[in-house]
Design a protein around this motif. Structure first.
Motif, short mmCIF file in Angstrom:
data_model
loop_
_atom_site.label_atom_id
_atom_site.label_comp_id
_atom_site.label_asym_id
_atom_site.label_seq_id
_atom_site.Cartn_x
_atom_site.Cartn_y
_atom_site.Cartn_z
N SER A 112 0.80 -1.22 0.00
CA SER A 112 0.00 0.00 0.00
C SER A 112 0.84 1.28 0.00
N TYR A 113 2.15 1.15 0.04
CA TYR A 113 3.01 2.33 0.13
C TYR A 113 3.57 2.73 -1.24
N VAL A 114 3.74 4.01 -1.41
CA VAL A 114 4.61 4.50 -2.47
C VAL A 114 6.05 4.26 -2.01
N MET A 115 6.83 3.62 -2.86
CA MET A 115 8.23 3.32 -2.53
C MET A 115 9.13 4.14 -3.45
N GLY A 116 10.12 4.76 -2.86
CA GLY A 116 11.00 5.61 -3.65
C GLY A 116 12.46 5.35 -3.38
N TRP A 117 13.28 5.73 -4.33
CA TRP A 117 14.72 5.73 -4.18
C TRP A 117 15.24 7.15 -4.35
N PHE A 118 16.12 7.51 -3.44
CA PHE A 118 16.81 8.79 -3.49
C PHE A 118 18.31 8.54 -3.40
#
Length: 119
Positions: free
Chosen positions: A31-37
């Protein structure tokens, strides 16, 4: 509380590839937005890619983000790496479905994994 643990960083020659992994625990991963930075020395944290719930993968040039719900893992495949890709890479998660590149919109962060690309 969501915990994120990255792995897969290392030293690679320019033109090479790496795949970073981020394992999530303590929440509903799907259910989460997953991001890479990423953050290079002396620079601000920079958005790389993010993926919204229900989407398996997203591509932006040399980088691909993908999600394996069964493994609670999000990946960052990086190809044709350049020295300027050298940075600490962070995995992040946020609730909802809005994909954003703003770091302060993300609720949870991993500890980071170092990627070094030699010329």
């Amino acid at each position: 509380q969501v915990q994120l643990v990255e792995s897969g960083g290392g030293l690679v020659q320019a033109g090479g590839s790496l795949r970073l992994s981020c394992v999530a625990s303590g929440g509903t991963f799907s259910s989460y937005v997953m991001g890479w930075f990423r953050q290079a020395p002396g620079k601000e944290r920079e958005f790389v890619l993010a993926i919204r719930p229900g989407i398996g993968a997203s591509v932006n040039g040399r980088f691909t983000i993908s999600r394996d719900i069964a493994k609670n893992t999000v990946y960052l495949q990086m190809n044709s790496l350049k020295p300027e890709d050298t940075a600490v890479y962070y995995c992040a998660a946020r609730g909802g479905e809005l994909v954003t590149g703003l770091p302060d919109r993300y609720d949870y962060w991993g500890q980071g994994t170092q990627v070094t690309v030699s010329s």
